[in-house]
Scaffold this active site. Structure first.
Site, PDB file in Angstrom:
ATOM      1  N   ASP A 252     -27.601 -21.200 -34.417  1.00  0.00           N
ATOM      2  CA  ASP A 252     -28.104 -20.715 -35.693  1.00  0.00           C
ATOM      3  C   ASP A 252     -27.038 -21.038 -36.762  1.00  0.00           C
ATOM      4  O   ASP A 252     -25.953 -21.547 -36.466  1.00  0.00           O
ATOM      5  CB  ASP A 252     -28.454 -19.223 -35.631  1.00  0.00           C
ATOM      6  CG  ASP A 252     -29.462 -18.847 -36.726  1.00  0.00           C
ATOM      7  OD1 ASP A 252     -29.687 -19.661 -37.643  1.00  0.00           O
ATOM      8  OD2 ASP A 252     -30.024 -17.736 -36.664  1.00  0.00           O
TER       9      ASP A 252
HETATM   10  C1  BGC Z   1     -31.779 -18.071 -39.656  1.00  0.00           C
HETATM   11  C2  BGC Z   1     -32.650 -19.008 -38.858  1.00  0.00           C
HETATM   12  C3  BGC Z   1     -32.979 -20.220 -39.664  1.00  0.00           C
HETATM   13  C4  BGC Z   1     -31.696 -20.881 -40.135  1.00  0.00           C
HETATM   14  C5  BGC Z   1     -31.922 -22.164 -40.902  1.00  0.00           C
HETATM   15  C6  BGC Z   1     -30.618 -18.782 -40.330  1.00  0.00           C
HETATM   16  O1  BGC Z   1     -30.005 -17.954 -41.239  1.00  0.00           O
HETATM   17  O2  BGC Z   1     -31.320 -17.040 -38.823  1.00  0.00           O
HETATM   18  O3  BGC Z   1     -33.803 -18.341 -38.453  1.00  0.00           O
HETATM   19  O4  BGC Z   1     -33.783 -21.101 -38.921  1.00  0.00           O
HETATM   20  O5  BGC Z   1     -31.005 -19.975 -40.964  1.00  0.00           O
HETATM   21  O6  BGC Z   1     -32.482 -21.969 -42.132  1.00  0.00           O
END
Ligand code: BGC
Length: 730
Positions: A258
């Site tokens: 993530d």
């Molecule tokens: C989130 C994810 C997301 C990623 C990319 C993160 O802050 O937890 O769910 O896919 O950002 O945008």
């Protein structure tokens, strides 16, 4: 594929391999605290595998051109985005989608989302989010499918099939990414980015099923979670990413972290950037989102012998294989067709789909005296901060859409009522009385504020002219989703006060509830005759809500998340274990029993609950036999009659309880359901067939099997209102 990838990797330097593991954010669309710029430079240097958060196919096509024409290796880029409930045509938020209990609806949404995203250059979708959540304080409950692992697994499968289509052969079939692996929905105290601590038994029986279902459905990528699993960040948890995901489940795709979660291993007090990168790689992570830890530190880690080139190769191979499976080596411009972008985004057909699907997701919570549907010949006062809030209809995580193109509820109602009755409008209140509170709540979608007193006065004037009041209240879009935890779950103060004043007028009031999570609705349930929960229904919300308000469509949604009576009940979920001294449920406090002095244990609205404009009557449940023989079947049937005044859809639910088992088992668990459409007056026999598969669970040694003996089977219209019978499993 093997030969191709091996041939390619033979020509790659270590640094070029690390480039394939590096995923920066493009920065057009902001989703975190760290940004990366200068994409084109990095592409030329072959330092990135692709990027995310960039909108616009022309821009993306140009970057792809640089990658495949101006670099030595000509490896195509992969371009990601969070298209979790639509790209420009926005469908209801995932929690709402799950309340349709309809995998066909999921398919329609995911096909439109994948078509539009891919027409605009996106080939990788950071969806589905399948984190089971039992705590409504957590804002990201809005992104998932609620609290049930069985339904969650069905939905997970439908999402993956919908996005990826026929193994990503076509140019509108894109790579799905199941997230957040794993257990993110159990974030302690419902606070985002918080810790998780959970027994293996609970993981296996309550939380893992949807991720596993996505893997079984062939999901091509997995995003690890921000949280800890057994004290080790998921990002670098070898048991999770290798033993479980790859060895036990056979996942063969790639794992991405993530956002900046390798970097955040430092704040966990586990490892700084270099060590975290080493640990993450060795644990089974293939791609580093945003930290740039792999690219910056793994060369020296290799020199120091902390990792081997085989570790890097393994990850690099998985990334290249993924690109290969997507067809990017055959045609790097597969997802960069600028003609498609003109023709396939936010089309009337897509919007029609979104409108139809949205109607399936609304949950009718209360409808005293059949106040709904409303007659279009009436004078209606539409009041509330969500009544004309075009930019809020789409809900959280809809960064790619263009809200100014959406219609508001007021637009939808006005059009529907043209030539009939009248609709008067007043905003009625701010979201919160205090500006500071409101600033936090509205996030990316600010609403114009007015004077608290003046807004209320205007609302009461408007209400006075009407026959019926429709109050469009609740959360605004960014009060749920990422980083949107709450400790209070009532309607925000200004809106609650407004609603009380509206009810005081003595006119009939319909509460149209906008929310991304379960709210506490005790006062509302006691005093407001009709409550229709419309969640955040997407770009077509205005029209879809009008359709249901006026009875052109009949609500059929059922809750996939329990609505509490008090925040203090959290975590709250229907499939809980029995306490050693269960609450006798006699409505009074019983000392030395598992109950509260000041509140019932029960939710206000249970899992599976939802009314219709028509009524459904259940006949007596029948069992084909009193015994489920080994390797055999047991038929469970019930006759359901549409005894009300219009056609409608009912979701008939079946639950099981294992009465005595090696490990304490939930008081009930959803095992099957049927969505049936019944014409007015029609009746139908619904037959479920149980097999021993339905009885299995993970035992204390994590073996999956069942314990012969007594089971209860329950059938009903929601998890509370069920009939129960007993059978024996051999
Ligand atoms: C989130 C994810 C997301 C990623 C990319 C993160 O802050 O937890 O769910 O896919 O950002 O945008």
């Amino acid at each position: 594929m093997d030969g191709f990838v091996t041939g390619l990797m033979d020509r790659m330097t270590v640094r070029e391999k690390l480039g394939q593991l590096n995923l920066p954010s493009g920065g057009d669309l902001v989703t975190g605290t760290v940004m990366n710029g200068e994409l084109t430079e990095m592409i030329r240097k072959q330092e990135i595998t692709g990027f995310f958060n960039v909108k616009g196919v022309r821009k993306i096509r140009e970057m792809q051109r640089i990658a495949v024409e101006e670099t030595r290796l000509k490896i195509p880029l992969i371009v990601g985005a969070d298209v979790i409930h639509g790209y420009e045509t926005i469908f209801p938020i995932p929690l709402a989608m799950s309340c349709s209990w309809d995998t066909v609806a999921i398919r329609r949404m995911t096909r439109v989302a994948a078509t539009e995203a891919s027409a605009d250059g996106i080939c990788w979708n950071f969806s589905p989010m399948v984190d089971i959540c039992r705590d409504a304080r957590w804002g990201r409950i809005a992104e998932g499918n609620g609290e049930d692992p069985y339904l969650g697994a069905l939905m997970a499968r439908a999402y993956v099939h919908g996005y990826q289509g026929d193994a990503m052969k076509a140019n509108n079939e894109i790579l799905a990414c199941v997230k957040h692996f794993a257990l993110y929905g159990a974030s302690e105290a419902g606070r985002d980015y918080n810790t998780v601590d959970m027994s293996r038994l609970s993981m296996y029986n309550n939380y893992l099923a949807p991720y596993k279902a996505a893997v079984e459905a062939g999901v091509g990528s997995v995003m690890s979670a921000f949280n800890l699993v057994d004290g080790i960040p998921a990002t670098a948890n070898k048991w999770l990413l290798t033993n479980l995901l790859r060895n036990e489940w056979g996942f063969g795709g790639m794992v991405v972290t993530d956002y900046y979660s390798i970097g955040e291993m430092k704040t966990y007090g586990v490892a700084d950037k270099k060590e975290a990168s080493v640990l993450a790689l060795k644990a089974g992570t293939d791609m580093d989102m945003v930290t740039v830890g792999f690219l910056d530190t793994l060369e020296s880690a290799l020199e120091e012998g902390l990792i081997s080139e085989a570790d890097i190769d393994r990850a690099c191979r998985r990334v290249l294989e993924t690109k290969y499976r997507m067809g990017l080596f055959d045609d790097p411009y597969k997802y960069c067709d600028t003609v498609r972008a003109e023709k396939e985004i936010f089309t009337p057909e897509h919007r029609k789909e979104a409108r139809e699907v949205a109607r399936e997701t609304f949950v009718l919570m209360k409808n005293e005296g059949s106040l709904l549907p409303l007659s279009m010949d009436k004078k209606i006062a539409l009041i509330g901060p969500m009544a004309d809030a075009r930019n809020n209809m789409c809900g959280m995580w809809s960064l790619t859409c263009v809200p100014s193109d959406h219609r508001s509820l007021l637009d939808g109602m006005r059009d529907a009522m043209k030539g009939r009755g009248e609709v008067f409008h007043a905003k009625g209140s701010n979201i919160y009385y205090e500006e500071e509170m409101e600033k936090g709540a509205v996030g990316f979608r600010p609403l114009e504020r007015g004077d608290n007193g003046k807004l209320l006065r205007e609302a009461l004037q408007v209400a006075a002219r009407a026959d019926v009041i429709v109050a469009a209240l609740g959360e605004c879009a960014d009060m749920s989703g990422e980083s949107a935890s709450r400790t209070e779950l009532e309607l925000p103060d200004a809106q609650q006060a407004l609603l009380k004043e509206l009810v005081k007028t003595g006119k009939p009031v319909v509460l149209l509830l906008f929310t991304g999570r379960p709210l506490v609705l005790n006062w509302e349930t006691a005093h407001v005759p009709a409550i229709l929960n419309v969640w955040f229904a997407g770009s077509e919300a205005g029209d879809a809500i009008a359709d249901v308000l006026f009875g052109h469509a009949v609500p059929a949604g059922k809750l996939t998340t329990s609505f509490p009576r008090a925040v203090g009940q959290m975590p709250l979920y229907y499939n809980h274990l029995s306490a050693s001294r269960p609450d006798p449920q006699d409505g009074v406090f019983n000392r030395y029993q598992s109950n509260y002095i000041d509140q019932s244990n029960e939710p206000l609205y249970p899992f599976g609950f939802g009314l219709s404009y028509t009524a459904f009557e259940y006949g007596d449940m029948r069992l084909g036999s009193e015994c489920l023989p080994k390797n055999g079947e047991l038929a469970v049937s019930v006759e359901v009659t549409n005894s009300g005044t219009c056609d409608g859809t009912e979701i008939v639910q079946l639950y099981l309880r294992d009465v005595m088992a090696e490990v304490a088992r939930p008081v009930k668990e959803l095992k099957a359901f049927r969505r049936i459409f019944l014409k007015k007056g029609e009746k139908r026999e619904v037959v479920f067939t149980l097999t021993e598969e339905d009885l299995k669970y993970y035992h204390s040694d994590l073996q999956y099997g069942y314990d012969p003996g007594e089971f209860q089977v329950m059938v009903g219209s929601n998890s509370r209102d069920v009939q129960t019978k007993v059978f024996k499993a051999e």
